[in-house]
Write a protein that holds these residues in place. Structure first.
Motif, PDB file in Angstrom:
ATOM      1  N   LEU A 136       0.838  -1.193   0.000  1.00  0.00           N
ATOM      2  CA  LEU A 136       0.000   0.000   0.000  1.00  0.00           C
ATOM      3  C   LEU A 136       0.874   1.245   0.000  1.00  0.00           C
ATOM      4  CD1 LEU A 136      -2.935   1.097   0.228  1.00  0.00           C
ATOM      5  CD2 LEU A 136      -2.595   1.110   2.711  1.00  0.00           C
ATOM      6  N   PHE A 137       0.628   2.107  -0.984  1.00  0.00           N
ATOM      7  CA  PHE A 137       1.367   3.352  -1.137  1.00  0.00           C
ATOM      8  C   PHE A 137       0.431   4.532  -0.898  1.00  0.00           C
ATOM      9  CE2 PHE A 137       3.588   0.209  -3.592  1.00  0.00           C
ATOM     10  CZ  PHE A 137       4.926   0.498  -3.417  1.00  0.00           C
ATOM     11  N   ASP A 138       0.957   5.582  -0.282  1.00  0.00           N
ATOM     12  CA  ASP A 138       0.144   6.775  -0.073  1.00  0.00           C
ATOM     13  C   ASP A 138       0.155   7.654  -1.324  1.00  0.00           C
ATOM     14  OD1 ASP A 138       2.542   8.240  -0.069  1.00  0.00           O
ATOM     15  OD2 ASP A 138       2.474   8.660   2.084  1.00  0.00           O
ATOM     16  N   GLN A 139      -0.506   8.803  -1.241  1.00  0.00           N
ATOM     17  CA  GLN A 139      -0.645   9.691  -2.391  1.00  0.00           C
ATOM     18  C   GLN A 139       0.691  10.247  -2.881  1.00  0.00           C
ATOM     19  OE1 GLN A 139      -2.315   9.826   0.537  1.00  0.00           O
ATOM     20  NE2 GLN A 139      -4.437  10.442   0.241  1.00  0.00           N
ATOM     21  N   ARG A 140       1.708  10.259  -2.031  1.00  0.00           N
ATOM     22  CA  ARG A 140       3.042  10.734  -2.436  1.00  0.00           C
ATOM     23  C   ARG A 140       3.882   9.621  -3.051  1.00  0.00           C
ATOM     24  NH1 ARG A 140       3.880  13.048   3.344  1.00  0.00           N
ATOM     25  NH2 ARG A 140       3.919  10.812   3.465  1.00  0.00           N
ATOM     26  N   GLY A 141       3.345   8.405  -3.053  1.00  0.00           N
ATOM     27  CA  GLY A 141       4.075   7.276  -3.620  1.00  0.00           C
ATOM     28  C   GLY A 141       4.976   6.580  -2.632  1.00  0.00           C
ATOM     29  N   GLU A 142       4.796   6.862  -1.343  1.00  0.00           N
ATOM     30  CA  GLU A 142       5.617   6.219  -0.322  1.00  0.00           C
ATOM     31  C   GLU A 142       4.949   4.933   0.161  1.00  0.00           C
ATOM     32  OE1 GLU A 142       6.789   8.794   2.857  1.00  0.00           O
ATOM     33  OE2 GLU A 142       7.420  10.361   1.470  1.00  0.00           O
ATOM     34  N   LEU A 143       5.748   3.896   0.309  1.00  0.00           N
ATOM     35  CA  LEU A 143       5.255   2.613   0.801  1.00  0.00           C
ATOM     36  C   LEU A 143       4.900   2.759   2.277  1.00  0.00           C
ATOM     37  CD1 LEU A 143       4.738  -0.403   0.271  1.00  0.00           C
ATOM     38  CD2 LEU A 143       7.129  -0.825   0.883  1.00  0.00           C
ATOM     39  N   ILE A 144       3.637   2.446   2.603  1.00  0.00           N
ATOM     40  CA  ILE A 144       3.132   2.627   3.956  1.00  0.00           C
ATOM     41  C   ILE A 144       2.896   1.299   4.668  1.00  0.00           C
ATOM     42  CG2 ILE A 144       1.163   3.543   5.292  1.00  0.00           C
ATOM     43  CD1 ILE A 144       2.984   5.684   4.055  1.00  0.00           C
ATOM     44  N   TYR A 145       2.493   0.283   3.920  1.00  0.00           N
ATOM     45  CA  TYR A 145       2.018  -0.944   4.549  1.00  0.00           C
ATOM     46  C   TYR A 145       2.246  -2.129   3.617  1.00  0.00           C
ATOM     47  CZ  TYR A 145      -1.789  -4.074   6.267  1.00  0.00           C
ATOM     48  OH  TYR A 145      -2.537  -5.112   6.720  1.00  0.00           O
ATOM     49  N   VAL A 146       2.677  -3.260   4.200  1.00  0.00           N
ATOM     50  CA  VAL A 146       2.869  -4.494   3.445  1.00  0.00           C
ATOM     51  C   VAL A 146       2.043  -5.588   4.120  1.00  0.00           C
ATOM     52  CG1 VAL A 146       4.524  -6.249   2.693  1.00  0.00           C
ATOM     53  CG2 VAL A 146       5.213  -3.841   2.764  1.00  0.00           C
ATOM     54  N   HIS A 147       1.308  -6.328   3.309  1.00  0.00           N
ATOM     55  CA  HIS A 147       0.508  -7.437   3.845  1.00  0.00           C
ATOM     56  C   HIS A 147       0.892  -8.707   3.092  1.00  0.00           C
ATOM     57  CE1 HIS A 147      -2.945  -9.109   5.999  1.00  0.00           C
ATOM     58  NE2 HIS A 147      -3.033  -9.913   4.963  1.00  0.00           N
ATOM     59  N   GLU A 148       1.381  -9.695   3.829  1.00  0.00           N
ATOM     60  CA  GLU A 148       1.800 -10.961   3.219  1.00  0.00           C
ATOM     61  C   GLU A 148       0.805 -12.048   3.576  1.00  0.00           C
ATOM     62  OE1 GLU A 148       5.656 -11.206   4.975  1.00  0.00           O
ATOM     63  OE2 GLU A 148       6.550  -9.945   3.440  1.00  0.00           O
ATOM     64  N   GLY A 149       0.436 -12.849   2.568  1.00  0.00           N
ATOM     65  CA  GLY A 149      -0.550 -13.894   2.771  1.00  0.00           C
ATOM     66  C   GLY A 149      -1.940 -13.276   2.777  1.00  0.00           C
ATOM     67  N   PHE A 150      -2.968 -14.130   2.944  1.00  0.00           N
ATOM     68  CA  PHE A 150      -4.331 -13.610   3.033  1.00  0.00           C
ATOM     69  C   PHE A 150      -5.243 -14.658   3.633  1.00  0.00           C
ATOM     70  CE2 PHE A 150      -8.247 -11.549   2.050  1.00  0.00           C
ATOM     71  CZ  PHE A 150      -7.911 -10.204   1.972  1.00  0.00           C
ATOM     72  N   ARG A 151      -5.981 -14.224   4.658  1.00  0.00           N
ATOM     73  CA  ARG A 151      -7.011 -15.040   5.281  1.00  0.00           C
ATOM     74  C   ARG A 151      -8.316 -14.262   5.248  1.00  0.00           C
ATOM     75  NH1 ARG A 151      -2.852 -15.456   9.700  1.00  0.00           N
ATOM     76  NH2 ARG A 151      -3.863 -13.532  10.228  1.00  0.00           N
ATOM     77  N   LYS A 152      -9.420 -14.956   5.350  1.00  0.00           N
ATOM     78  CA  LYS A 152     -10.729 -14.302   5.367  1.00  0.00           C
ATOM     79  C   LYS A 152     -10.735 -13.228   6.459  1.00  0.00           C
ATOM     80  CE  LYS A 152     -15.560 -15.457   4.843  1.00  0.00           C
ATOM     81  NZ  LYS A 152     -15.696 -14.774   3.603  1.00  0.00           N
ATOM     82  N   GLY A 153     -11.164 -12.036   6.105  1.00  0.00           N
ATOM     83  CA  GLY A 153     -11.225 -10.927   7.044  1.00  0.00           C
ATOM     84  C   GLY A 153      -9.993 -10.042   7.066  1.00  0.00           C
ATOM     85  N   ASP A 154      -8.925 -10.428   6.358  1.00  0.00           N
ATOM     86  CA  ASP A 154      -7.696  -9.626   6.348  1.00  0.00           C
ATOM     87  C   ASP A 154      -7.893  -8.243   5.732  1.00  0.00           C
ATOM     88  OD1 ASP A 154      -6.211 -11.518   7.642  1.00  0.00           O
ATOM     89  OD2 ASP A 154      -4.900 -11.991   5.947  1.00  0.00           O
TER      90      ASP A 154
END
Length: 170
Positions: A136-154
């Motif tokens: 996830l990148f913000d409006q300035r193009g900076e990386l804010i958040y990384v999510h690895e894998g995926f489960r229901k509700g993530d």
């Protein structure tokens, strides 16, 4: 070696928890200069730089990825809810052969962009460890958040980050 194998297996199963990104991402220019091609029409090229100024979630996926089958409908709901507010979701397919992609998309249709990266450099630039992985990148193009894998509700954690970045009250 055993630890690395276990981590890889857990990532693919979607068992490992989310990871946070550093607000300052040194390779940001390399990410935003990347050119992608639409799965639906390889003649149409887009550049990630076209999306600067928006909150952007890059989702790496493959047809063989079991957690991707869970992530697609959840991410589509997030996309539909926040797209008109400046959120963009781009799913980057990493299959070596494209023959299975259309079948996967028939069973898991989405409204967001599905692309390939011909040079396949983003996984290395971003340090991709497992599938699916989202950045996830913000409006300035900076990386804010990384999510690895995926489960229901993530997707709830992703929505909270999107709201925070966009200044949306709960």
């Amino acid at each position: 070696m055993l630890k690395k194998t276990l981590v890889t297996v857990l990532l693919f199963m979607g068992v490992l928890p989310e990871a946070n990104a550093s607000p300052v991402f040194e390779k940001s220019d390399l990410v935003w200069s990347t050119e992608l091609e639409l799965i639906s029409n390889k003649n149409i090229k887009i550049s990630l730089s076209d999306f600067k100024g928006k909150v952007v979630y890059l989702d790496f996926w493959a047809t063989w990825c079991i957690p991707c089958r869970i992530s697609f409908p959840e991410l589509n709901k997030v996309y539909l809810e926040y797209h008109n507010l400046g959120f963009e979701l781009i799913a980057i397919n990493l299959d070596e052969e494209g023959s299975q992609i259309s079948g996967f998309l028939e069973h898991h249709p989405v409204n967001y962009l599905i692309v390939k990266e011909p040079k396949n450099r983003l996984p290395e630039i971003l340090g991709l460890k497992g599938m699916p992985s989202g950045y996830l990148f913000d409006q300035r193009g900076e990386l804010i958040y990384v999510h690895e894998g995926f489960r229901k509700g993530d997707s709830k954690a992703l929505v909270e980050r999107i709201k925070e970045i966009m200044g949306i009250k709960k």
